[in-house]
Design an enzyme around this catalytic site. Structure first.
Site, PDB file in Angstrom:
ATOM      1  N   GLY A   9     -15.937   9.657  -0.387  1.00 59.09           N
ATOM      2  CA  GLY A   9     -15.336  10.944  -0.698  1.00 59.09           C
ATOM      3  C   GLY A   9     -14.551  10.842  -1.985  1.00 59.09           C
ATOM      4  N   GLY A  14      -9.576  13.136   2.244  1.00 57.13           N
ATOM      5  CA  GLY A  14      -9.296  12.892   3.662  1.00 57.13           C
ATOM      6  C   GLY A  14     -10.023  11.681   4.206  1.00 57.13           C
ATOM      7  N   ALA A  34      -5.926  -3.777   3.036  1.00 60.65           N
ATOM      8  CA  ALA A  34      -5.600  -2.951   1.867  1.00 60.65           C
ATOM      9  C   ALA A  34      -5.966  -3.719   0.603  1.00 60.65           C
ATOM     10  CB  ALA A  34      -4.110  -2.629   1.866  1.00 60.65           C
ATOM     11  N   THR A  35      -6.726  -3.088  -0.274  1.00 60.20           N
ATOM     12  CA  THR A  35      -7.124  -3.763  -1.514  1.00 60.20           C
ATOM     13  C   THR A  35      -6.285  -3.303  -2.707  1.00 60.20           C
ATOM     14  OG1 THR A  35      -8.800  -2.098  -1.908  1.00 60.20           O
ATOM     15  CG2 THR A  35      -9.515  -4.100  -0.767  1.00 60.20           C
ATOM     16  N   ALA A  36      -5.420  -2.296  -2.480  1.00 58.63           N
ATOM     17  CA  ALA A  36      -4.625  -1.745  -3.588  1.00 58.63           C
ATOM     18  C   ALA A  36      -3.524  -2.706  -4.004  1.00 58.63           C
ATOM     19  CB  ALA A  36      -4.001  -0.419  -3.165  1.00 58.63           C
ATOM     20  N   HIS A  50       1.871   5.306   2.998  1.00 54.64           N
ATOM     21  CA  HIS A  50       0.793   4.891   3.904  1.00 54.64           C
ATOM     22  C   HIS A  50       1.324   3.970   4.999  1.00 54.64           C
ATOM     23  CE1 HIS A  50      -2.943   6.512   2.397  1.00 54.64           C
ATOM     24  NE2 HIS A  50      -2.469   6.379   1.177  1.00 54.64           N
ATOM     25  N   ARG A  54       1.465   4.757   9.177  1.00 54.60           N
ATOM     26  CA  ARG A  54       0.511   4.076  10.053  1.00 54.60           C
ATOM     27  C   ARG A  54       1.087   3.855  11.448  1.00 54.60           C
ATOM     28  NH1 ARG A  54      -1.660   1.437   5.673  1.00 54.60           N
ATOM     29  NH2 ARG A  54      -0.517  -0.502   5.878  1.00 54.60           N
ATOM     30  N   GLU A  62      -3.009  -7.536   3.025  1.00 54.04           N
ATOM     31  CA  GLU A  62      -3.171  -7.095   1.634  1.00 54.04           C
ATOM     32  C   GLU A  62      -4.036  -8.112   0.916  1.00 54.04           C
ATOM     33  OE1 GLU A  62       1.044  -6.545   0.701  1.00 54.04           O
ATOM     34  OE2 GLU A  62       0.671  -4.381   0.753  1.00 54.04           O
ATOM     35  N   ASP A  84      -9.619  -0.340   3.072  1.00 55.93           N
ATOM     36  CA  ASP A  84      -9.275   0.783   2.186  1.00 55.93           C
ATOM     37  C   ASP A  84      -8.757   0.184   0.883  1.00 55.93           C
ATOM     38  OD1 ASP A  84      -8.704   3.263   1.200  1.00 55.93           O
ATOM     39  OD2 ASP A  84      -7.523   3.920   2.902  1.00 55.93           O
TER      40      ASP A  84
HETATM   41  N1  GTP Z   1      -1.260  -2.954  -0.937  1.00 54.71           N
HETATM   42  C1  GTP Z   1      -1.322  -2.002   0.002  1.00 54.71           C
HETATM   43  N2  GTP Z   1      -2.063  -0.906  -0.234  1.00 54.71           N
HETATM   44  C2  GTP Z   1      -2.114   0.045   0.725  1.00 54.71           C
HETATM   45  C3  GTP Z   1      -1.438  -0.098   1.977  1.00 54.71           C
HETATM   46  N3  GTP Z   1      -1.709   1.004   2.696  1.00 54.71           N
HETATM   47  C4  GTP Z   1      -2.523   1.787   1.954  1.00 54.71           C
HETATM   48  N4  GTP Z   1      -2.782   1.219   0.762  1.00 54.71           N
HETATM   49  C5  GTP Z   1      -3.652   1.691  -0.311  1.00 54.71           C
HETATM   50  O1  GTP Z   1      -3.556   3.084  -0.516  1.00 54.71           O
HETATM   51  C6  GTP Z   1      -4.811   3.575  -1.006  1.00 54.71           C
HETATM   52  C7  GTP Z   1      -5.175   4.918  -0.415  1.00 54.71           C
HETATM   53  O2  GTP Z   1      -4.192   5.808  -0.734  1.00 54.71           O
HETATM   54  P1  GTP Z   1      -4.356   7.208  -1.544  1.00 54.71           P
HETATM   55  O3  GTP Z   1      -4.474   6.921  -2.987  1.00 54.71           O
HETATM   56  O4  GTP Z   1      -3.187   8.019  -1.097  1.00 54.71           O
HETATM   57  O5  GTP Z   1      -5.711   7.800  -0.954  1.00 54.71           O
HETATM   58  P2  GTP Z   1      -6.829   8.725  -1.631  1.00 54.71           P
HETATM   59  O6  GTP Z   1      -8.032   7.879  -1.772  1.00 54.71           O
HETATM   60  O7  GTP Z   1      -6.333   9.404  -2.877  1.00 54.71           O
HETATM   61  O8  GTP Z   1      -6.994   9.898  -0.583  1.00 54.71           O
HETATM   62  P3  GTP Z   1      -7.861  10.128   0.710  1.00 54.71           P
HETATM   63  O9  GTP Z   1      -9.235  10.546   0.283  1.00 54.71           O
HETATM   64  O10 GTP Z   1      -7.152  11.246   1.428  1.00 54.71           O
HETATM   65  O11 GTP Z   1      -7.861   8.854   1.473  1.00 54.71           O
HETATM   66  C8  GTP Z   1      -5.862   2.574  -0.597  1.00 54.71           C
HETATM   67  O12 GTP Z   1      -6.516   2.090  -1.734  1.00 54.71           O
HETATM   68  C9  GTP Z   1      -5.093   1.458   0.104  1.00 54.71           C
HETATM   69  O13 GTP Z   1      -5.538   0.178  -0.296  1.00 54.71           O
HETATM   70  C10 GTP Z   1      -0.670  -1.279   2.191  1.00 54.71           C
HETATM   71  O14 GTP Z   1      -0.061  -1.475   3.231  1.00 54.71           O
HETATM   72  N5  GTP Z   1      -0.644  -2.197   1.175  1.00 54.71           N
END
Ligand code: GTP
Length: 169
Positions: A9, A14, A34-36, A50, A54, A62, A84
């Site tokens: 998406g 969402g 989480a890959t961010a 996030h 949760r 992470e 994610d």
């Molecule tokens: N490092 C880290 N990253 C996180 C954690 N929880 C969520 N994320 C990151 O947050 C990102 C998603 O957040 P958003 O940017 O708000 O999502 P989005 O893709 O814009 O929106 P949606 O389509 O609604 O999911 C993902 O890439 C996750 O990896 C965490 O606990 N640690």
């Protein structure tokens, strides 16, 4: 949810919420990979939101680069897994100078052998105009190919738009 589910998406479509919904419908605890990486304050805030949102029962891992290792470890726990997201993982691989084909091949080798239910989230980045720089075009092509390869072996593929799922597979 059983087997491998790919949830694609656009931004804020969402997809993360849908993935969490599918995984938490299974008995917990669940593993959130989480890959961010938080490179700036805005991303730190997003991540904090996030984490705060949760439900109890999530174990957060992470792992910006070694997704294969993180998935193998999660599989060994027997717990359902949410990744994610694939898109940031791919970005991290490219920025770290790792070889994309090799890294994605390792992931594609691992996925069919996983025994726990896995939901993978990916950003559909290929719907806009052609990016004006080479790196962005390369990235878009890698992401599109990765999604196709995973979709081929996935049990279920959803495309999220406006918070609603379209079932592609
Ligand atoms: N490092 C880290 N990253 C996180 C954690 N929880 C969520 N994320 C990151 O947050 C990102 C998603 O957040 P958003 O940017 O708000 O999502 P989005 O893709 O814009 O929106 P949606 O389509 O609604 O999911 C993902 O890439 C996750 O990896 C965490 O606990 N640690």
């Amino acid at each position: 949810m059983k087997g491998l589910t790919l949830i694609l998406g656009g931004a804020r479509s969402g997809k993360s919420r849908k993935a969490e919904e599918l995984v938490t419908a299974l008995p917990g605890p669940w593993v959130y990979i989480a890959t961010a990486q938080a490179f700036d304050a805005e991303m730190q805030d997003r991540i904090r939101l996030h984490q705060g949102g949760r439900a109890d029962g999530w174990v957060t891992v992470e792992e910006p680069l070694d997704l294969v290792a993180a998935l193998s470890r999660a599989n060994a726990t027997g717990r359902p897994v949410l990744v994610d997201c694939l898109t940031l993982w791919l970005t991290n691989i490219i920025l770290a100078g790792r070889e994309v084909e090799g890294e994605t091949a390792r992931l594609l080798d691992l996925l069919p052998g996983l025994t726990v239910p896995v939901a993978l989230v990916g950003n559909e980045v290929g719907l806009g105009i052609v990016p004006d720089n080479r790196l962005s075009r390369l990235f878009r092509d890698h992401a599109g190919r990765l999604h196709q390869d995973i979709a081929r072996i996935a049990d279920k593929v959803l495309f999220m738009a406006a918070g609603l799922p379209m079932q592609l597979k």
